[in-house]
Design an enzyme around this catalytic site. Structure first.
Site, PDB file in Angstrom:
ATOM      1  N   ASP A   1     -21.486 -31.869  -5.182  1.00  0.00           N
ATOM      2  CA  ASP A   1     -21.719 -32.375  -3.771  1.00  0.00           C
ATOM      3  C   ASP A   1     -21.155 -32.779  -3.250  1.00  0.00           C
ATOM      4  OD1 ASP A   1     -22.770 -31.626  -1.348  1.00  0.00           O
ATOM      5  OD2 ASP A   1     -23.981 -33.507  -1.385  1.00  0.00           O
TER       6      ASP A   1
ATOM      7  N   ASP B   1     -18.049 -40.611 -12.479  1.00  0.00           N
ATOM      8  CA  ASP B   1     -18.099 -41.956 -12.351  1.00  0.00           C
ATOM      9  C   ASP B   1     -15.909 -41.726 -11.789  1.00  0.00           C
ATOM     10  OD1 ASP B   1     -17.761 -42.748 -14.579  1.00  0.00           O
ATOM     11  OD2 ASP B   1     -18.868 -44.315 -14.600  1.00  0.00           O
TER      12      ASP B   1
ATOM     13  N   TYR C   1     -31.368 -30.835  -6.982  1.00  0.00           N
ATOM     14  CA  TYR C   1     -31.974 -29.960  -6.002  1.00  0.00           C
ATOM     15  C   TYR C   1     -32.934 -28.843  -5.799  1.00  0.00           C
ATOM     16  CZ  TYR C   1     -27.484 -31.682  -3.185  1.00  0.00           C
ATOM     17  OH  TYR C   1     -26.138 -31.895  -2.179  1.00  0.00           O
TER      18      TYR C   1
ATOM     19  N   LYS D   1     -22.135 -37.021 -17.063  1.00  0.00           N
ATOM     20  CA  LYS D   1     -22.374 -38.292 -17.262  1.00  0.00           C
ATOM     21  C   LYS D   1     -23.539 -38.112 -18.675  1.00  0.00           C
ATOM     22  CE  LYS D   1     -22.986 -42.299 -15.378  1.00  0.00           C
ATOM     23  NZ  LYS D   1     -21.916 -43.524 -14.962  1.00  0.00           N
TER      24      LYS D   1
ATOM     25  N   ASP E   1     -16.926 -33.568  -1.493  1.00  0.00           N
ATOM     26  CA  ASP E   1     -16.267 -34.366   0.122  1.00  0.00           C
ATOM     27  C   ASP E   1     -15.034 -35.568  -0.135  1.00  0.00           C
ATOM     28  OD1 ASP E   1     -18.643 -33.217   1.297  1.00  0.00           O
ATOM     29  OD2 ASP E   1     -19.939 -34.933   2.452  1.00  0.00           O
TER      30      ASP E   1
HETATM   31  C1  IPM Z   1     -23.211 -28.452   1.505  1.00  0.00           C
HETATM   32  C2  IPM Z   1     -23.734 -29.968   2.137  1.00  0.00           C
HETATM   33  C3  IPM Z   1     -25.309 -29.037   1.498  1.00  0.00           C
HETATM   34  C4  IPM Z   1     -25.694 -29.546   0.302  1.00  0.00           C
HETATM   35  C5  IPM Z   1     -26.629 -29.463   2.335  1.00  0.00           C
HETATM   36  C6  IPM Z   1     -26.642 -29.536   3.542  1.00  0.00           C
HETATM   37  C7  IPM Z   1     -27.369 -29.255   1.961  1.00  0.00           C
HETATM   38  O1  IPM Z   1     -23.874 -30.736   2.005  1.00  0.00           O
HETATM   39  O2  IPM Z   1     -22.609 -27.759   1.119  1.00  0.00           O
HETATM   40  O3  IPM Z   1     -21.741 -29.656   0.499  1.00  0.00           O
HETATM   41  O4  IPM Z   1     -25.587 -30.875  -0.042  1.00  0.00           O
HETATM   42  O5  IPM Z   1     -25.205 -28.530  -0.395  1.00  0.00           O
HETATM   43 MG    MG Z   2     -22.060 -31.729   0.748  1.00  0.00          MG
END
Ligand code: IPM
Ligand code: MG
Length: 364
Positions: A247, A223, A141, A191, A251
């Site tokens: 990240d 993975d 990032y 990784k 999710d």
């Molecule tokens: C998160 C989001 C952010 C990230 C985006 C919106 C930049 O996906 O906080 O997980 O990737 O960190």
């Molecule tokens: Mg995210």
């Protein structure tokens, strides 16, 4: 106690869920005789529209002067075609960096009453309780260069995955400290079979591990970790990993709780104010419709009370109130199943506020 909170509602459903969380904070303040004062500032698309930058100076200043920062979400289709440095997301990355928030804690707890809104089998997710510790100010990032370039005479683009030893040390330490007060296990995800940065990560994790002889350390390739998270999530206690892996995995892990709308997060650094935000995005498709699930943001302010203000009892009451409304069957759209009555954002918030009132009354 007197605390100054900077509020960054942001875009999409951000303002709605932040409003819910502020109501919950006010409820806590009322019962415990605290004073929370709020300073609202702009971040993301709304800041681009009004000030031509996703992260105005005044916002950084307000955050730095506060005891804690509450954030909704940033981004939306309106700003998707802007150049990289002018995107709403850049504002979020910028504030994380400016406040030096290198550790992002994303707890994943499956509420029993919600297991049927997950796409996964009940026996797989019942009892899940893990914490993703995501490195937040390094890696892909933030690596330099990150740009368009030319390669072999054609258009190309490059992003850089770079970690300094000190950056790995501090995040891995954070993970071990959390494991100490949890179930004494750290899974470091990398990784290392491919990436040099991961090989350094693994080496450093091993070294830090020797300082915590009572805590089990295992390494897992990312993975495989993605697969294990849905195969057998109960094997995990604390998972520590670099920015982008974290990240993605967080999710994925949110589905263990039934909805992305359930996961809170705390971003903390070295002493300054922490930043608290739901892990979900700005959900432009339901923005402004009073449909969003406010629970992730409400759970995020519980984390603020616990980690930034040391108000552990108050935080636990919020968590208990969330469990209570879920057990009572209250559902927003994202966690509902066929036949459920669907509550709006404001109705769900009222249920949580009522539950807090009730819990406090019983306890006194
Ligand atoms: C998160 C989001 C952010 C990230 C985006 C919106 C930049 O996906 O906080 O997980 O990737 O960190
Ligand atoms: Mg995210």
């Amino acid at each position: 106690m007197n605390k100054k909170i900077t509020v960054l509602p942001g875009d999409g459903i951000g303002p709605e869920v932040v409003q819910s969380a502020v109501e919950v904070l006010d409820t806590i303040a009322k019962h415990f005789d605290h004073q929370f004062t709020y300073t609202y500032a702009k971040l993301g698309g709304v800041a681009i529209d009004e000030e031509n930058t996703p992260l105005p100076e005044a916002t950084v200043k307000a955050c730095k002067e506060s005891d804690g920062v509450l954030l909704g979400a940033v981004g939306g289709p309106k700003w998707d075609t802007l150049p990289g440095h002018l995107r709403p997301e850049k504002g979020l990355l910028g504030i994380r960096k400016q406040l030096n928030l290198f550790a992002n804690l994303r707890p994943v707890t499956a509420h029993e009453s919600l297991t049927d809104s997950s796409t996964l089998k009940q026996e797989v997710i019942n009892g899940v309780d893990l914490m993703i510790v995501r490195e937040l100010t390094g890696g892909l990032y933030f690596g330099d260069p990150s740009e368009r370039c030319q390669k072999d005479g054609e258009e190309a683009a490059v992003d850089t995955l770079l970690y300094k030893r000190s950056e790995i040390e501090r995040i891995v330490k954070q993970a071990f400290e959390l494991a100490k007060v949890r179930r004494q296990k750290v899974t470091s995800v990398d990784k290392a079979n491919v990436l040099e940065s991961s090989r350094l990560w693994r080496e450093v994790a091993e070294e830090i591990g020797t300082q915590y002889p009572d805590i089990e350390l295992e390494h897992m390739l990312v993975d495989n970790a993605a697969m294990q998270l849905i195969r057998n999530p109960k094997q995990f206690d604390v998972v520590v990993t670099e920015n982008m892996f974290g990240d993605i995995l967080s999710d994925e892990a949110s589905m263990l709780t039934g909805s992305l709308g359930m996961l809170p997060s705390a971003s903390i650094g070295s002493g300054g104010p922490g930043l608290y935000e739901p892990i979900h995005g700005s959900a432009p498709d339901i923005a402004g419709q009073n449909k969003a699930n406010p629970l992730a943001t409400i759970a995020s302010v519980a984390m603020m009370l616990k980690y930034s203000f040391g108000m552990v009892k108050e935080a636990e009451i919020i968590e208990e109130a969330i469990s209570h409304v879920l057990n009572a069957g209250h559902r927003t759209g994202d966690i509902s199943k066929q036949g459920d009555a669907i509550l709006s954002t404001t109705e769900m918030t009222e249920k949580v506020v009522d539950a807090i009132d009730a819990i406090v009354t019983v306890k006194n």
